[in-house]
Design a protein around this motif. Structure first.
Motif, mmCIF file in Angstrom:
data_model
loop_
_atom_site.group_PDB
_atom_site.id
_atom_site.type_symbol
_atom_site.label_atom_id
_atom_site.label_comp_id
_atom_site.label_asym_id
_atom_site.label_seq_id
_atom_site.Cartn_x
_atom_site.Cartn_y
_atom_site.Cartn_z
ATOM 1 N N LEU A 1 86.564 65.004 16.232
ATOM 2 C CA LEU A 1 85.955 63.678 16.369
ATOM 3 C C LEU A 1 87.055 62.647 16.152
ATOM 4 O O LEU A 1 87.719 62.661 15.106
ATOM 5 N N SER B 1 94.844 61.721 -0.906
ATOM 6 C CA SER B 1 96.302 61.551 -0.945
ATOM 7 C C SER B 1 96.743 61.509 -2.402
ATOM 8 O O SER B 1 95.983 61.055 -3.277
ATOM 9 N N GLU C 1 102.628 60.798 12.674
ATOM 10 C CA GLU C 1 102.841 59.421 13.145
ATOM 11 C C GLU C 1 102.626 58.405 12.025
ATOM 12 O O GLU C 1 103.264 57.364 11.980
ATOM 13 N N MET C 2 101.703 58.728 11.101
ATOM 14 C CA MET C 2 101.457 57.820 9.976
ATOM 15 C C MET C 2 102.727 57.640 9.146
ATOM 16 O O MET C 2 103.090 56.529 8.754
ATOM 17 N N LEU D 1 88.729 58.510 17.619
ATOM 18 C CA LEU D 1 88.578 57.305 18.439
ATOM 19 C C LEU D 1 88.896 57.611 19.895
ATOM 20 O O LEU D 1 88.243 57.120 20.813
ATOM 21 N N GLY E 1 101.058 65.026 -0.296
ATOM 22 C CA GLY E 1 102.117 64.040 -0.466
ATOM 23 C C GLY E 1 102.475 63.560 0.930
ATOM 24 O O GLY E 1 101.647 63.585 1.843
ATOM 25 N N MET E 2 103.714 63.151 1.131
ATOM 26 C CA MET E 2 104.063 62.674 2.475
ATOM 27 C C MET E 2 104.104 63.844 3.464
ATOM 28 O O MET E 2 104.613 64.910 3.155
ATOM 29 N N VAL E 3 103.529 63.594 4.633
ATOM 30 C CA VAL E 3 103.443 64.616 5.682
ATOM 31 C C VAL E 3 104.073 64.049 6.945
ATOM 32 O O VAL E 3 103.873 62.876 7.279
ATOM 33 N N GLY F 1 92.004 58.657 8.993
ATOM 34 C CA GLY F 1 92.518 57.689 8.029
ATOM 35 C C GLY F 1 93.499 56.739 8.689
ATOM 36 O O GLY F 1 94.121 57.069 9.702
ATOM 37 N N ILE F 2 93.606 55.553 8.119
ATOM 38 C CA ILE F 2 94.542 54.541 8.613
ATOM 39 C C ILE F 2 95.260 53.894 7.428
ATOM 40 O O ILE F 2 94.824 54.015 6.285
ATOM 41 N N ILE G 1 97.609 65.744 11.058
ATOM 42 C CA ILE G 1 96.978 66.714 10.155
ATOM 43 C C ILE G 1 95.644 67.202 10.723
ATOM 44 O O ILE G 1 95.305 68.391 10.630
HETATM 45 N N1 LIG Z 1 100.916 61.512 6.845
HETATM 46 C C1 LIG Z 1 100.949 61.425 5.528
HETATM 47 O O1 LIG Z 1 102.012 61.272 4.923
HETATM 48 C C2 LIG Z 1 99.680 61.553 4.728
HETATM 49 C C3 LIG Z 1 99.789 61.744 3.346
HETATM 50 C C4 LIG Z 1 98.642 61.865 2.581
HETATM 51 C C5 LIG Z 1 97.402 61.781 3.196
HETATM 52 N N2 LIG Z 1 97.312 61.594 4.541
HETATM 53 C C6 LIG Z 1 95.979 61.497 5.127
HETATM 54 O O2 LIG Z 1 95.794 62.511 6.081
HETATM 55 C C7 LIG Z 1 94.907 62.047 7.099
HETATM 56 C C8 LIG Z 1 95.546 62.250 8.459
HETATM 57 O O3 LIG Z 1 96.773 61.544 8.485
HETATM 58 P P1 LIG Z 1 97.852 61.717 9.643
HETATM 59 O O4 LIG Z 1 99.166 61.524 8.997
HETATM 60 O O5 LIG Z 1 97.578 62.931 10.439
HETATM 61 O O6 LIG Z 1 97.518 60.379 10.477
HETATM 62 P P2 LIG Z 1 97.697 60.014 12.007
HETATM 63 O O7 LIG Z 1 97.779 58.530 12.053
HETATM 64 O O8 LIG Z 1 98.785 60.820 12.643
HETATM 65 O O9 LIG Z 1 96.298 60.502 12.644
HETATM 66 C C9 LIG Z 1 95.083 59.934 12.232
HETATM 67 C C10 LIG Z 1 94.036 60.221 13.273
HETATM 68 O O10 LIG Z 1 92.821 59.573 12.827
HETATM 69 C C11 LIG Z 1 92.249 58.920 13.922
HETATM 70 N N3 LIG Z 1 91.436 57.785 13.473
HETATM 71 C C12 LIG Z 1 91.854 56.629 12.927
HETATM 72 N N4 LIG Z 1 90.814 55.805 12.705
HETATM 73 C C13 LIG Z 1 89.704 56.477 13.117
HETATM 74 C C14 LIG Z 1 88.331 56.155 13.156
HETATM 75 N N5 LIG Z 1 87.879 54.954 12.743
HETATM 76 N N6 LIG Z 1 87.470 57.083 13.626
HETATM 77 C C15 LIG Z 1 87.907 58.282 14.077
HETATM 78 N N7 LIG Z 1 89.199 58.641 14.068
HETATM 79 C C16 LIG Z 1 90.090 57.744 13.599
HETATM 80 C C17 LIG Z 1 93.443 58.450 14.759
HETATM 81 O O11 LIG Z 1 93.049 58.144 16.089
HETATM 82 C C18 LIG Z 1 94.378 59.641 14.654
HETATM 83 O O12 LIG Z 1 94.131 60.599 15.665
HETATM 84 C C19 LIG Z 1 94.596 60.596 6.763
HETATM 85 O O13 LIG Z 1 93.383 60.504 6.070
HETATM 86 C C20 LIG Z 1 95.739 60.206 5.866
HETATM 87 O O14 LIG Z 1 95.403 59.146 5.016
HETATM 88 C C21 LIG Z 1 98.419 61.485 5.324
#
Ligand SMILES: NC(=O)c1ccc[n+]([C@@H]2O[C@H](COP(=O)([O-])OP(=O)(O)OC[C@H]3O[C@@H](n4cnc5c(N)ncnc54)[C@H](O)[C@@H]3O)[C@@H](O)[C@H]2O)c1
Length: 244
Positions: free
Chosen positions: A41, A139, A188-189, A43, A183-185, A89-90, A23
């Motif tokens: 920004l 979320s 990789e998460m 890791l 919702g769910m996206v 997010g993690i 995202i």
């Molecule tokens: N994928 C979903 O279904 C979903 C649904 C609702 C909300 N979200 C939220 O959307 C956001 C992005 O999710 P995504 O699915 O793209 O996740 P993702 O795991 O694909 O990517 C997350 C990115 O965040 C980075 N990251 C993690 N910890 C970090 C830290 N301490 N400092 C800096 N960067 C850090 C990772 O390196 C990665 O590039 C998150 O906050 C997640 O909670 C995701």
């Protein structure tokens, strides 16, 4: 004659956390496509990110000293933000009685406190330029709770509270603070989840599919732009009706 494009972000600097993939990367692309100079920004930086946002920096959002240092360096380099997307997010899933204190606190540290750290540094910089837009990625599970995600749901619910309080505090400086609740996206998460959990999300969605990262990025773009000039303190769901 048509007026100026309200989605045009030319001349604006945007900081996006968690920008290397998923995202966050979609947000970087959407903002850059509309003219913003984006600083990702994360890791660890990715080639995909650096291709669109060469000013990007490595950063752990959970480390307040590192956030302060990077923010000061960016401001010094003329890259103070008018747009901040708190997306990093993690997940560390498990029923709450099996979660270790470390699994609890790591999720809170990144998903909630990380956003606080960035806002702590960015809001004064936005104040100095008289306007700003913060978009926090929460979320639907911060609103409804999710089995096996007490840490995540608590962090995302906290982020909604932080969004609303910050909107109240920063509004008088021309700074808007909103949240997007996907919702769910398909990222990789979500790939880490069992297939039946993903299928449940499809079944819950009234549009019959889970989101693509670009669906969320479009909402972030809207909130960052002047189309959303009178919107603050809000949570907008991008979930295909998964949680109505
Ligand atoms: N994928 C979903 O279904 C979903 C649904 C609702 C909300 N979200 C939220 O959307 C956001 C992005 O999710 P995504 O699915 O793209 O996740 P993702 O795991 O694909 O990517 C997350 C990115 O965040 C980075 N990251 C993690 N910890 C970090 C830290 N301490 N400092 C800096 N960067 C850090 C990772 O390196 C990665 O590039 C998150 O906050 C997640 O909670 C995701």
């Amino acid at each position: 004659m048509p007026g100026p494009d309200p989605l045009d972000l030319t001349g604006r600097v945007a900081w996006v956390t968690g920008a290397a993939r998923g995202i966050g990367l979609a947000c970087v692309r959407a903002l850059a496509l509309h003219g913003a100079r984006v600083v990702g920004l994360d890791l660890k930086l990715s080639p995909e990110l650096l291709a669109v946002a060469p000013d990007s920096r490595e950063l752990n959002v959970a480390d307040p000293a590192a956030v302060a240092q990077v923010a000061a360096a960016l401001a010094e380099a003329g890259l103070a933000p008018e747009i901040l997307v708190n997306n990093a997010g993690i997940t560390r899933d498990g029923v709450l009685w099996k979660l270790s204190p470390q699994e609890w606190s790591s999720v809170l540290d990144v998903n909630l406190t990380g956003a606080f750290h960035l806002m702590h540094e960015a809001v004064p910089l936005m104040r100095a330029c008289g306007r700003g837009s913060v978009v926090n990625i929460t979320s639907i599970n911060g609103e409804r709770g999710k089995f096996g995600q007490s840490n995540y749901s608590a962090a995302k619910a906290g982020l909604i509270g932080l969004t609303k309080a910050a909107a109240r505090e920063a509004g008088r400086f021309g700074i808007r603070v909103n949240a997007v609740a996907p919702g769910m996206v398909e990222t990789e998460m979500a790939e880490k989840l069992p297939p039946e959990v993903k299928q449940r999300a499809v079944d819950e969605s009234v549009l019959g599919r889970i989101a693509q990262p670009g669906d969320v990025a479009n909402c972030v773009l809207f909130l960052a732009s002047s189309l959303a000039a009178h919107i603050t303190g809000q949570v907008i769901r991008v979930d295909g009706g998964q949680y109505i």
